[in-house]
Scaffold this active site. Structure first.
Site, PDB file in Angstrom:
ATOM      1  N   ARG A  48      58.379  57.974  21.553  1.00 12.95           N
ATOM      2  CA  ARG A  48      58.942  56.884  22.354  1.00 12.95           C
ATOM      3  C   ARG A  48      59.732  55.914  21.480  1.00 12.95           C
ATOM      4  NH1 ARG A  48      55.016  54.286  25.705  1.00 12.95           N
ATOM      5  NH2 ARG A  48      53.635  56.057  25.484  1.00 12.95           N
TER       6      ARG A  48
ATOM      7  N   ASP B 169      58.862  54.090  27.553  1.00 10.17           N
ATOM      8  CA  ASP B 169      58.827  55.257  28.439  1.00 10.17           C
ATOM      9  C   ASP B 169      59.000  54.792  29.882  1.00 10.17           C
ATOM     10  OD1 ASP B 169      56.400  54.210  29.221  1.00 10.17           O
ATOM     11  OD2 ASP B 169      55.188  55.832  28.410  1.00 10.17           O
TER      12      ASP B 169
ATOM     13  N   TYR C  49      56.468  68.463  19.346  1.00  8.54           N
ATOM     14  CA  TYR C  49      56.589  67.919  20.693  1.00  8.54           C
ATOM     15  C   TYR C  49      57.854  68.435  21.376  1.00  8.54           C
ATOM     16  CZ  TYR C  49      53.129  64.427  19.242  1.00  8.54           C
ATOM     17  OH  TYR C  49      51.991  63.806  18.791  1.00  8.54           O
TER      18      TYR C  49
ATOM     19  N   ASP D 186      49.147  60.201  25.354  1.00 13.56           N
ATOM     20  CA  ASP D 186      49.216  59.206  26.426  1.00 13.56           C
ATOM     21  C   ASP D 186      49.033  59.868  27.793  1.00 13.56           C
ATOM     22  OD1 ASP D 186      49.734  57.133  24.646  1.00 13.56           O
ATOM     23  OD2 ASP D 186      51.897  57.502  24.692  1.00 13.56           O
TER      24      ASP D 186
END
Length: 253
Positions: A186, A94, A80, A52
């Site tokens: 998320r 988010d 991540y 993203d």
């Protein structure tokens, strides 16, 4: 004399291989692909796993004949580094989304947070967020979300292999997570916040590993802006040679 753009256009770049890019914030994955394709006149460029605009880190690009390996590379595990904010819930999961609610998080202790996070490790079903690129009836979910449309999504099997807390200063928690393809951090943050009863949202995300590739071998967009075609060719060939040498177990001293 009339300007002829074809005389000034670079010749097509035909070297095939893998290019690891450290995607900057605010760039889409397609922005990076389009930049590399147009700057170096590469006929075929693809990426292996979307990031993203609000996320940074490792974006695996495949050039030329290596675009045939896109699905294989996309399907590998990811790592991540994420930042969670408790007490806040948004419609996108988010900080880019609209705030749905804010709640008191003070009842959450470090021990409770660690214990709840650990409960997400393992095989499970996860519902993709509306801002994802998953398709529903031929349309990507994020396209529907932009129109204000929310649809039912089918939960998909994922695996979270590990979650390690690296920094804890409530209401913020930083953690490193290794997971399978198709895992949405998320969604994890939203689900975690609901379990804790105070809401949670993703406040930062960076990908550091994608399959066999790591961020330490990635090049920045600013570095690529300084590259000529010859520099890119040397870079791609060198990386491919080093990777093949490692696979073959060759020691170059």
């Amino acid at each position: 004399m009339r300007y002829n753009p074809s005389k000034h256009r670079l010749p097509p770049f035909h070297t095939s291989g893998v290019l690891l890019v450290d995607k900057p914030l605010e760039w889409t994955s397609f922005d990076v692909v389009n930049f590399v394709r147009s700057r170096f006149n590469i006929p075929k460029v693809g990426h292996c796993g979307t990031l993203d605009p609000a996320a940074s880190g490792l974006l695996v690009l495949v050039l030329g004949k290596f675009t045939q390996l896109s699905s294989k590379f996309s399907g590998e595990d990811k790592v991540y580094e994420a930042k969670l904010q408790l007490g806040l819930e948004t419609d996108s999961g988010d900080l880019d989304g609209e705030v749905i609610s804010t709640r008191d998080w003070s009842a959450v202790t470090p021990e409770l947070l660690r214990e709840t996070l650990a409960g997400f490790v393992g095989e499970q079903l996860q519902t993709p967020p509306m801002v994802s690129a998953v398709k529903k009836d031929g349309k990507k979910l994020y396209e529907l979300a932009r129109q204000g449309v929310e649809v039912e999504r089918e939960a998909k099997p994922i695996t979270i292999f590990s979650i390690d807390v690296t920094k804890l200063e409530l209401p913020f928690c930083e953690f490193t997570m290794r997971c399978s393809k198709g895992t949405y951090v998320r969604t994890l943050c939203s689900d975690l916040g609901r379990k804790l009863g105070c809401g949670g949202t993703l406040a930062g995300l960076r990908r550091t590993v994608s399959g066999q590739f790591g961020i330490e071998d990635a090049i920045t967009v600013d570095q690529l802006k300084e590259f000529e075609q010859a520099d890119l060719e040397i870079h791609v060939r060198k990386f491919l040679f080093e990777r093949l040498s490692k696979i073959a177990g060759v020691n170059h001293g």
